[in-house]
Structure formats: C-alpha cells, structure tokens
Design a protein around this motif. Structure first.
Motif, PDB file in Angstrom:
ATOM      1  N   SER A 122     -83.551 -56.773  73.295  1.00 22.90           N
ATOM      2  CA  SER A 122     -82.187 -55.891  73.381  1.00 22.90           C
ATOM      3  C   SER A 122     -82.270 -54.456  72.594  1.00 22.90           C
ATOM      4  O   SER A 122     -83.366 -54.520  72.059  1.00 22.90           O
ATOM      5  N   PRO A 123     -81.353 -53.859  72.447  1.00 27.74           N
ATOM      6  CA  PRO A 123     -81.354 -52.402  71.809  1.00 27.74           C
ATOM      7  C   PRO A 123     -82.069 -52.495  70.285  1.00 27.74           C
ATOM      8  O   PRO A 123     -82.425 -51.601  69.895  1.00 27.74           O
ATOM      9  N   ILE A 124     -81.733 -53.546  69.781  1.00 26.06           N
ATOM     10  CA  ILE A 124     -82.194 -53.611  68.346  1.00 26.06           C
ATOM     11  C   ILE A 124     -82.983 -54.735  68.141  1.00 26.06           C
ATOM     12  O   ILE A 124     -83.180 -55.327  67.047  1.00 26.06           O
ATOM     13  N   HIS A 125     -83.416 -55.015  69.239  1.00 29.90           N
ATOM     14  CA  HIS A 125     -84.483 -56.446  68.948  1.00 29.90           C
ATOM     15  C   HIS A 125     -83.961 -57.708  68.524  1.00 29.90           C
ATOM     16  O   HIS A 125     -84.742 -58.461  67.893  1.00 29.90           O
ATOM     17  N   ALA A 126     -82.645 -57.739  68.532  1.00 28.47           N
ATOM     18  CA  ALA A 126     -82.018 -58.802  68.134  1.00 28.47           C
ATOM     19  C   ALA A 126     -80.611 -58.849  69.100  1.00 28.47           C
ATOM     20  O   ALA A 126     -80.124 -58.166  69.408  1.00 28.47           O
ATOM     21  N   TYR A 127     -79.735 -60.220  68.797  1.00 33.45           N
ATOM     22  CA  TYR A 127     -78.633 -60.162  69.628  1.00 33.45           C
ATOM     23  C   TYR A 127     -77.518 -59.882  68.800  1.00 33.45           C
ATOM     24  O   TYR A 127     -76.398 -59.578  69.349  1.00 33.45           O
ATOM     25  N   LYS A 128     -77.536 -59.098  67.641  1.00 33.84           N
ATOM     26  CA  LYS A 128     -76.596 -58.941  66.674  1.00 33.84           C
ATOM     27  C   LYS A 128     -75.866 -57.776  66.995  1.00 33.84           C
ATOM     28  O   LYS A 128     -74.498 -57.577  66.741  1.00 33.84           O
ATOM     29  N   TRP A 129     -76.320 -57.111  68.021  1.00 27.58           N
ATOM     30  CA  TRP A 129     -75.633 -55.822  68.310  1.00 27.58           C
ATOM     31  C   TRP A 129     -74.329 -56.243  69.279  1.00 27.58           C
ATOM     32  O   TRP A 129     -73.142 -55.421  69.200  1.00 27.58           O
ATOM     33  N   ARG A 130     -74.260 -57.235  69.877  1.00 31.05           N
ATOM     34  CA  ARG A 130     -73.067 -57.819  70.791  1.00 31.05           C
ATOM     35  C   ARG A 130     -71.711 -58.027  69.787  1.00 31.05           C
ATOM     36  O   ARG A 130     -70.723 -57.551  70.183  1.00 31.05           O
ATOM     37  N   GLY A 131     -72.112 -58.681  68.855  1.00 37.09           N
ATOM     38  CA  GLY A 131     -70.945 -59.124  68.104  1.00 37.09           C
ATOM     39  C   GLY A 131     -70.381 -57.872  67.142  1.00 37.09           C
ATOM     40  O   GLY A 131     -69.156 -57.558  67.042  1.00 37.09           O
ATOM     41  N   ALA A 132     -71.121 -57.201  66.752  1.00 32.11           N
ATOM     42  CA  ALA A 132     -70.944 -56.043  66.001  1.00 32.11           C
ATOM     43  C   ALA A 132     -70.285 -54.951  66.654  1.00 32.11           C
ATOM     44  O   ALA A 132     -68.881 -54.480  66.167  1.00 32.11           O
ATOM     45  N   TYR A 133     -70.571 -54.678  67.923  1.00 29.12           N
ATOM     46  CA  TYR A 133     -70.205 -53.661  68.752  1.00 29.12           C
ATOM     47  C   TYR A 133     -68.689 -54.146  69.186  1.00 29.12           C
ATOM     48  O   TYR A 133     -67.647 -53.424  69.349  1.00 29.12           O
ATOM     49  N   ASN A 134     -68.717 -55.481  69.635  1.00 27.34           N
ATOM     50  CA  ASN A 134     -67.245 -56.093  70.323  1.00 27.34           C
ATOM     51  C   ASN A 134     -66.282 -55.946  69.270  1.00 27.34           C
ATOM     52  O   ASN A 134     -64.985 -55.675  69.397  1.00 27.34           O
ATOM     53  N   ARG A 135     -66.705 -56.104  67.909  1.00 31.60           N
ATOM     54  CA  ARG A 135     -65.491 -55.936  66.784  1.00 31.60           C
ATOM     55  C   ARG A 135     -65.273 -54.665  66.463  1.00 31.60           C
ATOM     56  O   ARG A 135     -64.130 -54.368  66.350  1.00 31.60           O
ATOM     57  N   MET A 136     -66.297 -53.614  66.283  1.00 29.99           N
ATOM     58  CA  MET A 136     -66.083 -52.347  65.957  1.00 29.99           C
ATOM     59  C   MET A 136     -65.027 -51.580  67.163  1.00 29.99           C
ATOM     60  O   MET A 136     -64.435 -50.629  66.899  1.00 29.99           O
ATOM     61  N   ALA A 137     -65.494 -51.999  68.330  1.00 23.66           N
ATOM     62  CA  ALA A 137     -64.667 -51.192  69.448  1.00 23.66           C
ATOM     63  C   ALA A 137     -63.298 -51.461  69.616  1.00 23.66           C
ATOM     64  O   ALA A 137     -62.643 -50.964  70.462  1.00 23.66           O
ATOM     65  N   GLN A 138     -63.111 -52.673  68.791  1.00 28.43           N
ATOM     66  CA  GLN A 138     -61.415 -53.005  68.768  1.00 28.43           C
ATOM     67  C   GLN A 138     -60.503 -52.367  67.665  1.00 28.43           C
ATOM     68  O   GLN A 138     -59.412 -52.425  67.664  1.00 28.43           O
ATOM     69  N   LEU A 139     -61.287 -51.705  66.774  1.00 27.06           N
ATOM     70  CA  LEU A 139     -60.624 -51.041  65.759  1.00 27.06           C
ATOM     71  C   LEU A 139     -59.870 -49.832  66.087  1.00 27.06           C
ATOM     72  O   LEU A 139     -60.117 -49.106  67.310  1.00 27.06           O
ATOM     73  N   THR A 140     -58.659 -49.558  65.461  1.00 30.85           N
ATOM     74  CA  THR A 140     -57.885 -48.309  65.867  1.00 30.85           C
ATOM     75  C   THR A 140     -58.647 -47.132  65.243  1.00 30.85           C
ATOM     76  O   THR A 140     -59.642 -47.028  64.506  1.00 30.85           O
ATOM     77  N   ALA A 141     -58.060 -46.268  65.758  1.00 29.00           N
ATOM     78  CA  ALA A 141     -58.422 -44.806  65.623  1.00 29.00           C
ATOM     79  C   ALA A 141     -58.576 -44.221  64.037  1.00 29.00           C
ATOM     80  O   ALA A 141     -59.758 -43.685  63.354  1.00 29.00           O
ATOM     81  N   ASN A 142     -57.738 -44.856  63.339  1.00 30.23           N
ATOM     82  CA  ASN A 142     -57.465 -44.843  61.822  1.00 30.23           C
ATOM     83  C   ASN A 142     -58.574 -45.444  61.132  1.00 30.23           C
ATOM     84  O   ASN A 142     -59.152 -44.880  60.176  1.00 30.23           O
ATOM     85  N   ALA A 143     -58.697 -46.799  61.587  1.00 30.93           N
ATOM     86  CA  ALA A 143     -59.672 -47.526  60.850  1.00 30.93           C
ATOM     87  C   ALA A 143     -61.021 -47.036  61.121  1.00 30.93           C
ATOM     88  O   ALA A 143     -61.967 -46.997  60.400  1.00 30.93           O
ATOM     89  N   LEU A 144     -61.443 -46.573  62.335  1.00 28.43           N
ATOM     90  CA  LEU A 144     -62.809 -45.982  62.821  1.00 28.43           C
ATOM     91  C   LEU A 144     -62.748 -44.731  61.877  1.00 28.43           C
ATOM     92  O   LEU A 144     -63.920 -44.551  61.258  1.00 28.43           O
TER      93      LEU A 144
END
Length: 507
Positions: free
Chosen positions: A48-70
């Motif tokens: 995977s992009p980071i040689h581990a599965y953790k990119w999936r959960g981190a991105y899925n969580r952060m992609a749902q943040l509001t513009a202000n939170a980001l």
C-alpha cells in the motif's frame, strides 16, 4: 451502543468508505501460497502507499472533517504506521497534523512520517511508551481545541480499515475456511471480521495476539477493556496495553477464538514469507501467518486467510529476526557439550557429529583446565535432532540443551584469560560447507589446543570465525604461523589479530 448495533453501523460505514479511501491508494493484491497440505491467502497491505493498512482508516476519518476542522489541524498519537496514514492524509487534504510518538519509535517510521507528510506534519517525541505519547496528544488536542484522530477506537477509522476486507471479498478467491487476524488495538480485526462474516457467515475468525500483548483476550475475559501490566514490543505495531471500548465490543461479537504467538514463531513466519513471497513484513505484519504455521497440522486441506498488515521496521531488526526464526520454526537447537580440555578434543567432537547436521553457531571459551563445555547451535529437523543426540550418547559426549538460555541467546562467551597459555588469536575465513571447520581443525589440532571459538552462520557462501589457540611452549606458539600456512587447503584466508585486539581479549 449494543455490539450488534455497532456492527450494523460499521457495515454501513465500510460501504461509505469505499468512496473515499481510493483517492489516496489502490487496492492491494491477495496472493496465494500453495502448500502440500493447505492453501494460504495473504492480503498484501505491505504494498500500500505507506506499506501498511493504516492509510485507509486515517484518510477515511480525516476526509469527513469539516473545512474549519481541517483548517485548524489534527492531532494523533502513534508508534508508527497510523502516524504515516495521518501524515499522508494531512498532505492530501492540505491540513496540519501534530503527531506524538514515543521516544523509542524506530527511526525508519519517523523518517516515513516526514516523507509522507512533509511540511504538513510535526512530530513530537514524548515518553517511552505509546500510552505516554497518547496522553500528551489528547491533552494537546483538548488544549488547542483540535480534532484527535484515534488509531483504532473510532468507527470511521475502523470502516476505512474494513475496505481491505471488501477487497478480499471482491477478489472472488473465496470462500475461506478460517481467517487469522492479528490484533493490537482491535480496529483492523473488528472491521475485517465484521465484513468477512457478513459475506461468509460460516468463516471461522481467529484473533491472534503476541504472548505478552494479549490485551484483547484479557478484555474479552473481563468483559471490558483492561490494562496489561507489561507489554512486549517486539511486534511493536500490535503493542497495545489497553484496547478500545468500541473495538472490544465488536471483537467480542465477531471473533470466534483467540490464540497467541511467540516472538520466535513470528520470526519464523517472516522467514516463511520471505521464502514464499519474497517480502519482509514487520513482526506484527507476520503474526497471522505465524498462527497459521503454528496450527498447520490441524489446518490440512483448509483454505486460510491472513493479512500481511505492514512492512515498516528498522533494517537493524533483521539480525534479531534471523536468529529467532530458526528457533521459532523448531529448527535451531543449542547444546552445551562436555569434552576434555586437550588438544584434538574439539576435532574429535566434530568428527562424532552426523553428516546430516548443520552447525550454525559455535560459542566456546576456556573456563577450566581439565574440561571444556562448548555451546553449539545446530540447524536440524526434529528427526535429525534425535539422531544427533543419539550420536553424542554413542560417542560418550554428555550434553545439555540450552536453546532457551539467556547467555546463549546473547552469545555471551565465557572464558578465563588467565588459563590461556601463550595464546594465538586469528580470524579465519573458510568455505561455508559441511565439514569445513572439521577439516581445518584436523590439520591444526596436533599442533595446538583450541581455547576460544566464536562463529555464527551469516547466510553467505563464506564463513568467518574468531579462533584462539594455546600452546605448551613459546616455540610452538612461534611456529604456528607455519602450521597455518601448511593447512591452506582447509580455509580461504586468515588474519592474526592485532596486539591491541589481543590486549582487549585477554583483559
């Protein structure tokens, strides 16, 4: 929330995650290792992009943040792989991530975080453990009013990890009889087991933990998350002292059985994956396969599944893994053997060994004027080991197995320098073949007594050893160079140690 309600919500979230995670990565392959007695399917998250599965959960969580939170930024704590996932997501989403990591985090993982996140991440090294780093991260997030991205105890994070299970189902390589899923905090196992059981209710799910990392099994037994007093960190990706509340509830429902694997068994699994797939996972990445190999006899005829969840570790750890792997596979056995402290005794011992055994480690230093107790490591099958022991008994060489002894593992070679008479030390380079050392000792034994022997197999075609010899007279000592020159047929080359080295050896 009831566990059944949690799993229903998690299933829905995994469906939604499909639309997000592939913005930063692609599906990883599911590869088959076909053995005589079973089929092992390995999900290659190391590709995977980071040689581990953790990119999936981190991105899925952060992609749902509001513009202000980001805009404000995010905070997390991680021992490595989750940090890389957050770093990758921070760069993709143009936000800033403050990442708290333990001081002892492997250098390779710290480098990878900066590589994936660049100017979008700040690493703060805090404390000796993940728990300390996590506490500092939570405090900072609360103080600065920033979003905390949990490594596992978050449904959105778990849903992202669950997309790897969706890929397994969509691969059309099932059905699978049993899945062996490694468990740290429980996020990947909870999501993967939930999705696999939804699509194949008959599959048997086994949760795999390290021998001194079994925090989820402890939580299942207690009925709630409990903190372990001590956590082994050899498999650092699964070294979690206390699992999450959400992951505990889901794992309690969807995982059918629990088992543990030792560090030696994990090391053997790493070697197995190298030999079969030419990949080198980090220790936690090989835990599922370690459990499969541990249960191999009971799995005959089965189609089994495991997730190679990561391949991020410091290169230096390979040396420890290589040493442990043969022990974990029950191939490496160490014996302390008693012989007389006389010239030719070591050669006689080697001559008594069966031709089928392979010496991979030799540890000996003179500690007694009359008796010697070399420690020899053998790479043998169980049957060969029985033949070896019988050969030693027939030749009247008493022995004791010391495979698990601490001084043997650390290669602490005991010797008494005051007992060495006019010593002569050399480094010897020889062809790595059966009988090579015996050939050399045959040539020199009549002229000297071996008082020190330090050799370990390196995997090369050439072997190297540090040898010490002693003599009854200075005349024999001075003539030993001529003896070595006359024995050139038995080795490649040798070098006499310097006076400075000899002074350090002899103290």
């Amino acid at each position: 929330m009831e566990s059944k309600s949690l799993t229903r919500t998690l299933r829905q979230e995994i469906l939604f995650a499909r639309r997000r995670v592939y913005e930063v990565g692609q599906a990883t392959p599911l590869e088959l290792i076909e053995l005589d007695d079973l089929s092992i399917f390995v999900k290659r998250e190391d590709l995977s992009p980071i040689h581990a599965y953790k990119w999936r959960g981190a991105y899925n969580r952060m992609a749902q943040l509001t513009a202000n939170a980001l805009k404000a930024g995010v905070v997390t704590a991680s021992a490595g792989n989750h940090a890389q996932g957050v770093a990758l997501a921070a760069k993709k989403l143009s936000t800033h991530a403050t990442i708290f990591m333990p001081l002892a985090t492997p250098r390779m993982k710290k480098f990878a975080v900066k590589q994936h996140g660049g100017e979008n991440v700040e690493i703060r090294l805090t404390g000796d453990t993940y728990d300390v780093a996590s506490q500092a991260a939570h405090a900072y997030a609360k103080e600065q009013n920033l979003t905390y991205i949990h490594a596992y105890d978050d449904l959105a994070v778990m849903a992202g990890q669950g997309t790897l299970a969706d890929e397994i189902v969509m691969s059309d390589k099932g059905p699978f009889d049993i899945a062996f899923l490694q468990v740290g905090g429980g996020g990947m196992a909870a999501a993967t087991a939930t999705w696999l059981k939804m699509n194949s209710p008959e599959i048997h799910i086994i949760g795999v933990e390290g021998v001194e990392q079994a925090s989820m099994a402890a939580a299942i037994k207690a009925g709630h998350p409990v903190a372990l007093d001590k956590v082994d960190i050899f498999c650092d990706g699964t070294a979690v002292r206390k699992v999450g509340k959400l992951t505990h509830q889901i794992c309690a429902e969807v995982i059918d059985e629990w088992m543990t694997v030792s560090n030696d068994e994990v090391s053997a699994a790493i070697q197995f994956l190298w030999e079969n797939l030419r990949c080198i996972p980090e220790p936690s990445g090989a835990m599922g396969v370690a459990a499969i190999l541990k249960r191999r006899q009971a799995l005959a005829g089965k189609r089994v599944l495991s997730v190679l969840c990561g391949a991020n570790m410091d290169f230096e750890q390979l040396a420890s893994i290589a040493r442990r792997s043969a022990v974990g596979a029950s191939r490496r056995r160490f014996l302390q053997i008693q012989i007389k402290e006389t010239a030719g005794a070591m050669y006689a011992l080697l001559e008594a060994l069966p031709d089928t055994v392979n010496i991979v480690d030799f540890q000996y230093g003179k500690t007694d004027a009359a008796a010697a107790t070399p420690v020899i490591g053998f790479d043998v099958s169980p049957m060969q080991f029985e033949v070896l022991k019988n050969s030693l008994r027939d030749a009247d060489f008493p022995f004791t197995e010391v495979t698990s002894e601490t001084d043997v593992a650390f290669r602490l070679i005991h010797y008494e320098s005051k007992l060495l008479h006019t010593p002569y030390f050399i480094t010897l380079e020889f062809h790595e073949r059966p009988g090579a050392l015996a050939d050399f000792l045959r040539a020199v034994s009549p002229h000297a007594n071996l008082c020190y022997f330090n050799y370990v197999y390196s995997g090369e075609r050439v072997g190297r050893a540090l040898l010490g010899f002693e003599f009854d007279s200075t005349e024999q000592h001075d003539q030993f160079t001529q003896v070595l020159d006359s024995a050139k047929h038995a080795y490649r080359s040798y070098e006499r140690v310097t006076d400075a080295t000899l002074t350090r050896i002899l103290g």
